[in-house]
Scaffold this motif. Sequence first.
Motif, short mmCIF file in Angstrom:
data_model
loop_
_atom_site.label_atom_id
_atom_site.label_comp_id
_atom_site.label_asym_id
_atom_site.label_seq_id
_atom_site.Cartn_x
_atom_site.Cartn_y
_atom_site.Cartn_z
N TYR A 170 0.82 -1.21 0.00
CA TYR A 170 0.00 0.00 0.00
C TYR A 170 0.86 1.26 0.00
CZ TYR A 170 -3.58 -3.25 1.78
OH TYR A 170 -4.44 -4.31 1.95
N GLY A 171 0.17 2.39 -0.25
CA GLY A 171 0.72 3.67 0.11
C GLY A 171 0.49 3.87 1.59
N ILE A 172 1.51 4.32 2.31
CA ILE A 172 1.45 4.45 3.77
C ILE A 172 1.66 5.91 4.17
CG2 ILE A 172 2.42 3.71 5.98
CD1 ILE A 172 1.07 1.44 4.49
N VAL A 173 0.81 6.39 5.08
CA VAL A 173 0.93 7.77 5.57
C VAL A 173 1.44 7.77 7.01
CG1 VAL A 173 -0.96 8.50 4.06
CG2 VAL A 173 -1.44 7.93 6.45
N ASN A 174 1.82 8.95 7.46
CA ASN A 174 2.24 9.12 8.85
C ASN A 174 1.07 8.90 9.79
OD1 ASN A 174 1.70 11.88 7.44
ND2 ASN A 174 1.21 12.26 9.60
N ALA A 175 1.37 8.47 10.99
CA ALA A 175 0.34 8.28 12.01
C ALA A 175 0.00 9.63 12.66
CB ALA A 175 0.82 7.29 13.06
N SER A 182 -9.63 13.11 11.53
CA SER A 182 -8.69 13.22 10.43
C SER A 182 -7.43 13.91 10.93
CB SER A 182 -9.30 14.02 9.26
OG SER A 182 -9.56 15.35 9.63
N TRP A 183 -6.35 13.78 10.15
CA TRP A 183 -5.11 14.45 10.53
C TRP A 183 -4.33 14.82 9.28
CZ3 TRP A 183 -5.93 9.20 11.34
CH2 TRP A 183 -5.08 8.31 10.66
N ASP A 184 -3.43 15.80 9.44
CA ASP A 184 -2.62 16.26 8.32
C ASP A 184 -1.63 15.18 7.90
OD1 ASP A 184 -3.75 18.80 8.03
OD2 ASP A 184 -2.46 19.65 9.59
N VAL A 185 -1.55 14.98 6.60
CA VAL A 185 -0.55 14.06 6.05
C VAL A 185 0.72 14.84 5.77
CG1 VAL A 185 0.06 12.54 4.12
CG2 VAL A 185 -2.27 12.52 5.06
N THR A 186 1.80 14.46 6.42
CA THR A 186 3.11 15.06 6.16
C THR A 186 4.01 14.13 5.38
OG1 THR A 186 3.91 14.26 8.30
CG2 THR A 186 2.97 16.49 8.23
N THR A 187 3.68 12.83 5.42
CA THR A 187 4.48 11.82 4.73
C THR A 187 3.55 10.80 4.08
OG1 THR A 187 6.26 12.02 6.37
CG2 THR A 187 6.28 10.06 4.97
N ALA A 197 8.50 1.94 6.82
CA ALA A 197 7.14 2.49 6.80
C ALA A 197 6.96 3.52 7.92
CB ALA A 197 6.12 1.38 6.96
N PRO A 198 6.37 4.67 7.63
CA PRO A 198 6.14 5.69 8.66
C PRO A 198 5.06 5.31 9.66
CG PRO A 198 5.18 6.39 6.57
CD PRO A 198 5.96 5.14 6.29
N SER A 199 4.23 4.32 9.33
CA SER A 199 3.18 3.84 10.24
C SER A 199 2.59 2.59 9.61
CB SER A 199 2.08 4.91 10.42
OG SER A 199 1.26 4.99 9.27
N ARG A 200 1.46 2.14 10.16
CA ARG A 200 0.71 1.04 9.54
C ARG A 200 -0.60 1.55 8.93
NH1 ARG A 200 -1.31 -2.59 12.57
NH2 ARG A 200 -1.04 -1.66 14.64
N TRP A 201 -0.72 2.87 8.77
CA TRP A 201 -1.94 3.46 8.20
C TRP A 201 -1.82 3.44 6.67
CZ3 TRP A 201 -6.34 4.23 10.64
CH2 TRP A 201 -6.33 4.38 12.03
N ALA A 202 -2.62 2.58 6.05
CA ALA A 202 -2.55 2.35 4.61
C ALA A 202 -3.68 3.07 3.88
CB ALA A 202 -2.63 0.85 4.32
N VAL A 203 -3.37 3.63 2.73
CA VAL A 203 -4.38 4.21 1.85
C VAL A 203 -5.10 3.06 1.14
CG1 VAL A 203 -4.81 5.77 -0.08
CG2 VAL A 203 -2.94 6.25 1.52
N VAL A 204 -6.41 3.00 1.33
CA VAL A 204 -7.16 1.81 0.89
C VAL A 204 -8.15 2.13 -0.24
CG1 VAL A 204 -6.89 0.47 3.00
CG2 VAL A 204 -8.74 2.15 2.85
N GLY A 205 -7.66 2.84 -1.23
CA GLY A 205 -8.41 2.97 -2.48
C GLY A 205 -9.59 3.90 -2.47
N ARG A 206 -9.65 4.83 -1.51
CA ARG A 206 -10.72 5.82 -1.48
C ARG A 206 -10.12 7.19 -1.20
NH1 ARG A 206 -12.48 1.94 -3.30
NH2 ARG A 206 -14.47 0.89 -2.94
N ALA A 235 1.85 13.39 -2.60
CA ALA A 235 2.97 13.90 -1.80
C ALA A 235 3.17 15.39 -2.03
CB ALA A 235 4.24 13.12 -2.14
N ALA A 236 2.95 15.84 -3.27
CA ALA A 236 3.04 17.27 -3.57
C ALA A 236 1.96 18.05 -2.83
CB ALA A 236 2.94 17.50 -5.07
N LEU A 237 0.75 17.50 -2.78
CA LEU A 237 -0.32 18.14 -2.00
C LEU A 237 0.04 18.19 -0.52
CD1 LEU A 237 -3.56 16.60 -3.59
CD2 LEU A 237 -2.76 18.97 -3.79
#
Length: 290
Positions: A170-175, A182-187, A197-206, A235-237
């Motif tokens: 998956y794509g993984i975001v910061n915890a 919700s929280w700001d994505v920095t990574t 991996a910065p966390s175990r929070w995976a982007v799940v297709g939505r 990542a640019a966003l």
Amino acid sequence: MKTLRKAVIPVAGLGTRFLPATKAQPKEMLPLVDTPVIQYVVEEAIRAGIESLVLVTGRGKAAIENHFDVAFELEDTLRRRGRQEDLELVRGITHLAHFAYVRQGEPLGLGHAVLCARYAVGDEPFALLLGDDVFDERDRALDALIAAYHATGKSVVGVQEVPLEHVSRYGIVNATNSQGSSWDVTTIVEKPAPKEAPSRWAVVGRYVLEPRVFEHLAALEPGVGGEYQLTDALAALAREGRLVAAPIPAKRYDTGNKLDYLKANIEFALKRDELRPEFIAYLKDLAQEL
């Protein structure tokens, strides 16, 4: 803030993980019991209030367009045979929403597929739904993302925690350190090794995305295999402070690999009142034989 009216669903992939079944039919048309995976995704978008759907198709995907189009011969046959219930079922698929189709001429990655929908979407926010992840129809998977978009005015990625050994899928975001919705994505990292991996929070297709994402997609350089990665635009966003993550409180079925697809078929069958009793009996008998 503009109302979310449109959704993009990329369906141009070759489905090579399901060969030979996908040699002559789209992977998205594989059924969960008796309903194609793509229809579950479309119905999820409609439950969230989406009015217009843009499907990004490719060569060999005509079956998807036909599925959501009028089938005159079939409807006429059902009508003449007095099969009214089946006739209404078929007609209902045609009238689910307004459909538009754009072609991705080459398999150049998810980022390129989304960019193909740019002029169909226009200058509006839009939901993006990937077909490999199907959510329980009794839940409202997109609602959390739409709420986060309205609360922040930023693009949103839907996330769920996955086992550490699965983060490389998956794509993984910061915890987050808070308990907010919700929280700001920095990574955001595409398919990292577990140790990185910065966390175990995976982007799940939505996703719910601002139209600005198209500018970042258009500016991308091709990556491995000549593909354009959506994660790079996200990542640019994130660097602009324009991306948040929102947990999806809904049961997810990963239909992108064979084992999980089989599991999803079993669970969807068990939800059907007309199948459940006999199917449970069969599974019990089968378990005793193993």
